[in-house]
Design a protein around this motif. Structure first.
Motif, PDB file in Angstrom:
ATOM      1  N   GLN A  18      -9.993  69.787 -54.207  1.00  9.87           N
ATOM      2  CA  GLN A  18      -9.447  69.479 -52.885  1.00  9.87           C
ATOM      3  C   GLN A  18      -8.664  70.667 -52.328  1.00  9.87           C
ATOM      4  O   GLN A  18      -8.840  71.074 -51.162  1.00  9.87           O
ATOM      5  N   ASP A  19      -7.821  71.239 -53.243  1.00 12.21           N
ATOM      6  CA  ASP A  19      -7.029  72.388 -52.792  1.00 12.21           C
ATOM      7  C   ASP A  19      -7.922  73.532 -52.359  1.00 12.21           C
ATOM      8  O   ASP A  19      -7.711  74.191 -51.325  1.00 12.21           O
ATOM      9  N   ARG A  20      -8.890  73.771 -53.174  1.00 12.48           N
ATOM     10  CA  ARG A  20      -9.803  74.880 -52.870  1.00 12.48           C
ATOM     11  C   ARG A  20     -10.512  74.649 -51.555  1.00 12.48           C
ATOM     12  O   ARG A  20     -10.625  75.569 -50.718  1.00 12.48           O
ATOM     13  N   LEU A  21     -10.960  73.404 -51.349  1.00  9.78           N
ATOM     14  CA  LEU A  21     -11.631  73.100 -50.089  1.00  9.78           C
ATOM     15  C   LEU A  21     -10.705  73.358 -48.913  1.00  9.78           C
ATOM     16  O   LEU A  21     -11.096  73.958 -47.909  1.00  9.78           O
ATOM     17  N   ALA A  22      -9.466  72.856 -49.102  1.00 11.52           N
ATOM     18  CA  ALA A  22      -8.497  73.069 -48.022  1.00 11.52           C
ATOM     19  C   ALA A  22      -8.269  74.549 -47.771  1.00 11.52           C
ATOM     20  O   ALA A  22      -8.206  74.994 -46.608  1.00 11.52           O
ATOM     21  N   HIS A  24     -10.310  77.043 -48.387  1.00 12.09           N
ATOM     22  CA  HIS A  24     -11.491  77.623 -47.705  1.00 12.09           C
ATOM     23  C   HIS A  24     -11.500  77.260 -46.235  1.00 12.09           C
ATOM     24  O   HIS A  24     -11.781  78.068 -45.355  1.00 12.09           O
ATOM     25  N   ARG A  25     -11.215  75.974 -46.012  1.00 13.35           N
ATOM     26  CA  ARG A  25     -11.243  75.505 -44.626  1.00 13.35           C
ATOM     27  C   ARG A  25     -10.231  76.232 -43.763  1.00 13.35           C
ATOM     28  O   ARG A  25     -10.518  76.633 -42.636  1.00 13.35           O
ATOM     29  N   CYS A  27      -9.153  79.185 -44.224  1.00 12.15           N
ATOM     30  CA  CYS A  27      -9.702  80.536 -43.988  1.00 12.15           C
ATOM     31  C   CYS A  27     -10.645  80.550 -42.804  1.00 12.15           C
ATOM     32  O   CYS A  27     -10.495  81.345 -41.870  1.00 12.15           O
ATOM     33  N   PHE A  28     -11.624  79.597 -42.869  1.00 10.81           N
ATOM     34  CA  PHE A  28     -12.614  79.569 -41.793  1.00 10.81           C
ATOM     35  C   PHE A  28     -11.978  79.252 -40.462  1.00 10.81           C
ATOM     36  O   PHE A  28     -12.299  79.837 -39.441  1.00 10.81           O
ATOM     37  N   ASP A  29     -11.071  78.298 -40.467  1.00 12.54           N
ATOM     38  CA  ASP A  29     -10.423  77.897 -39.214  1.00 12.54           C
ATOM     39  C   ASP A  29      -9.686  79.055 -38.566  1.00 12.54           C
ATOM     40  O   ASP A  29      -9.739  79.237 -37.339  1.00 12.54           O
ATOM     41  N   SER A  30      -9.023  79.829 -39.424  1.00 14.09           N
ATOM     42  CA  SER A  30      -8.288  80.954 -38.836  1.00 14.09           C
ATOM     43  C   SER A  30      -9.241  81.941 -38.169  1.00 14.09           C
ATOM     44  O   SER A  30      -8.966  82.491 -37.101  1.00 14.09           O
ATOM     45  N   LEU A  31     -10.392  82.121 -38.825  1.00 15.86           N
ATOM     46  CA  LEU A  31     -11.376  83.023 -38.206  1.00 15.86           C
ATOM     47  C   LEU A  31     -11.926  82.429 -36.914  1.00 15.86           C
ATOM     48  O   LEU A  31     -12.039  83.111 -35.903  1.00 15.86           O
ATOM     49  N   VAL A  32     -12.300  81.148 -36.975  1.00 16.30           N
ATOM     50  CA  VAL A  32     -12.899  80.508 -35.800  1.00 16.30           C
ATOM     51  C   VAL A  32     -11.920  80.491 -34.645  1.00 16.30           C
ATOM     52  O   VAL A  32     -12.308  80.668 -33.494  1.00 16.30           O
TER      53      VAL A  32
END
Lengths: 367, 368
Positions: A18-22, A24-25, A27-32
């Motif tokens: 769960q932590d890892r998913l969060a 990663h998410r 990371c992606f959100d900051s880029l998006v």
């Protein structure tokens, strides 16, 4: 301890998933989030077609409306509340979708797009229509500038025969065009004295007088281009004897023709005289008269004879002179030799003035 | 080193070029009145510079005198004015053997009269240094005599040297207009003037002349705007007669690439001519075209025979006279000096008789 602390937990452990998913998410959100919303979402094809690619003047809004719209857009851009990042828009859309379940919320400003999650069936009618319109317009323009239509591509590999045939046809058409032009020009020249173009004269100041019509058929004096044409082949002999022969032959021919066909002979003679006159008027010398040619030939022969005889005279006189001189010289030599060899007691030698005395006589008074 | 001086400065005259230019003699024959003599002088001025301006004809000069001299001076055309009770004749012929065109001068106007008609006559300047341009109107058509006339007129004047001619050399124009109804040829002679177009009178005055008197005006705009914006003649100029000068032209301010209107100012004599006949030789020979009289072949033959007979007769008489003269001279030389005077008068009288005969034939006045 350092070694244990440094090593991260193994990637495939389940509780940290769960932590890892969060992570990663995040990371992606900051880029998006960095991507501006209008580039992220798919563009509405309809909106684009109406504006930029086609010069569609009908759908252009009147100027005032456009101006107001741009002003509004500018204001909206600077409004801090209006700028929503991609994530915000996505979350809004999600909420709206959950609430409504049917139509996703479209943002109020033009330029931003419908949401990317639930795709609407795009209005196929409009795109197809526009494409058909585009094709028609292109065809129209091609027809206007007479571009080869698409079907020609099929018969591009034309046979040699066809190419030659088309070339011959074009040549023939060109020749006919030139002939037609010549005919037209000749026809115009044939109007002798008739007014081909009549213009009223400039004397319009006296309206009571009848305005005389002036036929315009203007030609000008001679032009000398200073370029001698490549010398045309001189027809006929240039020496007098040859010209005489030619003139006589012509005369004979004409006489013969007169016996058989009088009219033709007359017409030929007339045209010949007129041509001669025209040439003479231009300055060329036409050597046609048998009598004059004979006279000039005779004159030439006489001068030749005269000069030949003068040359003979000169030669004879020069040889005579030479002989005379030679003879005189020999005589003189002979006389001298004789005088020397003659006996001494022939006669009293003539006394030369100043030498009256004898040889060897001494003068008185000298020792 | 002393100053170098050019040694060979004489400009060699190109003989061939001289020979190509057509030259003319304009003479009068017989007794002509004062105005016709003036006309002859005017026509001589028209044909300048390729004509003998100060040619003096003596009473005893005959045609063949001129022809003999013409060969050496490379003169190509002969124009003879003569007066008969029937009218005034002008003969244009090509030396030495060329065709002769005989015209009747129906009416003429002298140059002085033409200038008197104008309100501001131009005085002649350097226009006569170059030959005029020749313009023919309405000489098209296939008729042989018209073609010959056109050729003759065109070749009386030197051709335009397209490569080397300067625009400033085209100062005069000679116009031959064939009136198709009356078949008369109108001869006119103009000077070419260029005028500024497209500007008002005031501006034109400033450009062309020196600064006018501006004492009465406060501002130059008062002067410019005071009057007519275009003179009447300017309106005519606009359009066809406006050209762009390709070289500098005579006159103040006429430079290349400027727009000017061409105006022709009449200058020289006017003549109304009608063609009477075309002859094969120079004032003699077979008549190839006659506008008034048509002779049948028999008549022509008869005329020819008559002429030949009279020529033979004349030749015989001349030979006889010369024989007599020679005999008399020999006799006188034998007898002595005092009888020379008596005998001298007789042969002279006989000579005079003979010369009178020649006068008839010389400058041919046998007109219809």
């Amino acid at each position: 301890m350092a070694a244990e602390g440094q090593q991260p937990p193994l990637p495939c452990s389940l509780d940290a998933l769960q932590d890892r998913l969060a992570e990663h998410r995040k990371c992606f959100d900051s880029l998006v989030e960095l991507i501006p919303a209008k580039y992220y979402f798919a563009k509405d094809p309809d909106a684009d077609l109406s504006g930029k690619q086609l010069h569609n003047k009908k759908n252009k809004a009147p100027k005032q409306v456009v101006k107001d719209a741009t002003k509004k857009a500018k204001k909206h851009k600077l409004d801090p509340q209006s700028s929503q990042s991609v994530l915000d828009i996505q979350s809004d859309n999600l909420k709206a979708a959950q609430n409504n379940g049917s139509t996703p919320k479209k943002p109020a400003v033009n330029g931003t797009q419908p949401n990317g999650t639930t795709l609407e069936a795009l209005p196929t009618g409009s795109i197809v229509e526009l494409q058909a319109k585009l094709k028609n317009r292109i065809d129209e323009l091609r027809a206007k500038r007479k571009a080869p239509s698409q079907e020609v591509v099929a018969d591009q590999p034309r046979s040699r025969q066809d190419i030659l045939q088309s070339r011959a046809d074009r040549k023939r058409e060109r020749k006919e065009g030139i002939k037609a032009k010549k005919e037209k020009r000749r026809k115009l020249d044939d109007t002798t004295g008739m007014a081909t173009t009549s213009k009223s004269a400039k004397e319009s100041s006296t309206p009571t007088k009848t305005v005389p019509t002036v036929t315009e058929d203007v030609s000008f004096g001679k032009l000398d281009f200073g370029v001698t044409e490549p010398t045309k082949k001189r027809k006929g002999p240039t020496d007098i004897a040859g010209q005489l022969k030619q003139a006589e032959a012509k005369k004979q021919k004409l006489e013969k023709l007169k016996e058989t066909d009088k009219e033709k002979a007359e017409s030929i003679q007339e045209s010949a005289t007129w041509n001669k006159l025209l040439k003479q008027a231009e300055g060329e010398k036409v050597k046609d008269d048998v009598k004059l040619l004979k006279k000039s030939l005779r004159r030439k022969e006489q001068t030749k004879q005269k000069s030949a005889s003068a040359w003979a005279d000169r030669q004879a006189s020069s040889t005579k002179e030479k002989e005379d001189r030679l003879k005189k010289r020999e005589e003189n030599i002979k006389a001298r030799v004789e005088a020397r060899n003659a006996p001494k007691g022939k006669g009293q030698k003539k006394k030369r003035p100043g030498f009256e005395g004898g040889a060897g006589k001494k003068k008185p008074g000298k020792a | 080193m002393a100053k170098r001086r050019k040694k060979r400065t004489h400009v060699k005259v190109d003989e061939a070029a001289i020979a190509k230019v057509p030259k003319s003699f304009v003479i009068k024959s017989g007794v002509v009145g004062r105005s016709l003599a003036h006309l002859v002088m005017d026509v001589r001025k028209t044909m300048e510079p390729n004509t003998a301006l100060n040619l003096r004809e003596r009473k005893g000069n005959k045609l063949k005198d001129f022809v003999h001299v013409a060969g050496q001076l490379s003169v190509t055309h002969l124009m003879v004015f003569s007066k008969t009770p029937a009218g005034i004749n002008l003969r244009i012929g090509r030396i030495p053997r060329g065709p002769t065109l005989t015209f009747r001068v129906n009416s003429y106007g002298l140059a002085a009269d033409v200038l008197a008609l104008q309100s501001r006559p131009k005085s002649p300047g350097s226009e006569f240094k170059t030959s005029p341009l020749v313009v023919l109107n309405n000489f098209g058509g296939d008729a042989k005599h018209i073609k010959l006339m056109a050729t003759m007129f065109q070749n009386m004047f030197p051709p335009i040297q397209v490569q080397t001619m300067k625009l400033a050399d085209a100062r005069r124009v000679v116009l031959f207009n064939l009136n198709s109804e009356t078949s008369e040829i109108e001869f006119r002679h103009y000077t070419v003037t260029v005028k500024v177009t497209g500007v008002s009178k005031s501006v034109k005055a400033i450009i062309q002349t020196d600064v006018p008197d501006l004492g009465r005006y406060d501002d130059i705009s008062d002067y410019i705007l005071r009057g007519a914006f275009a003179s009447e003649s300017d309106v005519e100029d606009a359009g066809e007669s406006t050209v762009t000068l390709s070289q500098n032209y005579v006159g103040k301010g006429n430079r290349t690439a400027e727009q000017r209107a061409i105006r022709l100012v009449e200058m020289g004599p006017r003549m109304q001519l009608s063609l009477i006949k075309i002859q094969n030789g120079l004032c003699e020979g077979e008549v190839l075209y006659h506008s008034l009289v048509q002779k049948s072949a028999a008549e022509i033959k008869e005329q020819e025979q008559r002429r030949k007979k009279s020529e033979a007769e004349r030749g015989r008489r001349r030979a006889e006279q010369e024989k007599n003269v020679a005999a008399k001279k020999a006799a006188n030389a034998g007898e002595g000096a005092d009888e020379d005077e008596e005998a001298g008068s007789d042969p002279q009288a006989e000579d005079d008789e003979d010369e009178e005969d020649d006068d008839e034939e010389g400058l041919d006045q046998m007109e219809e």
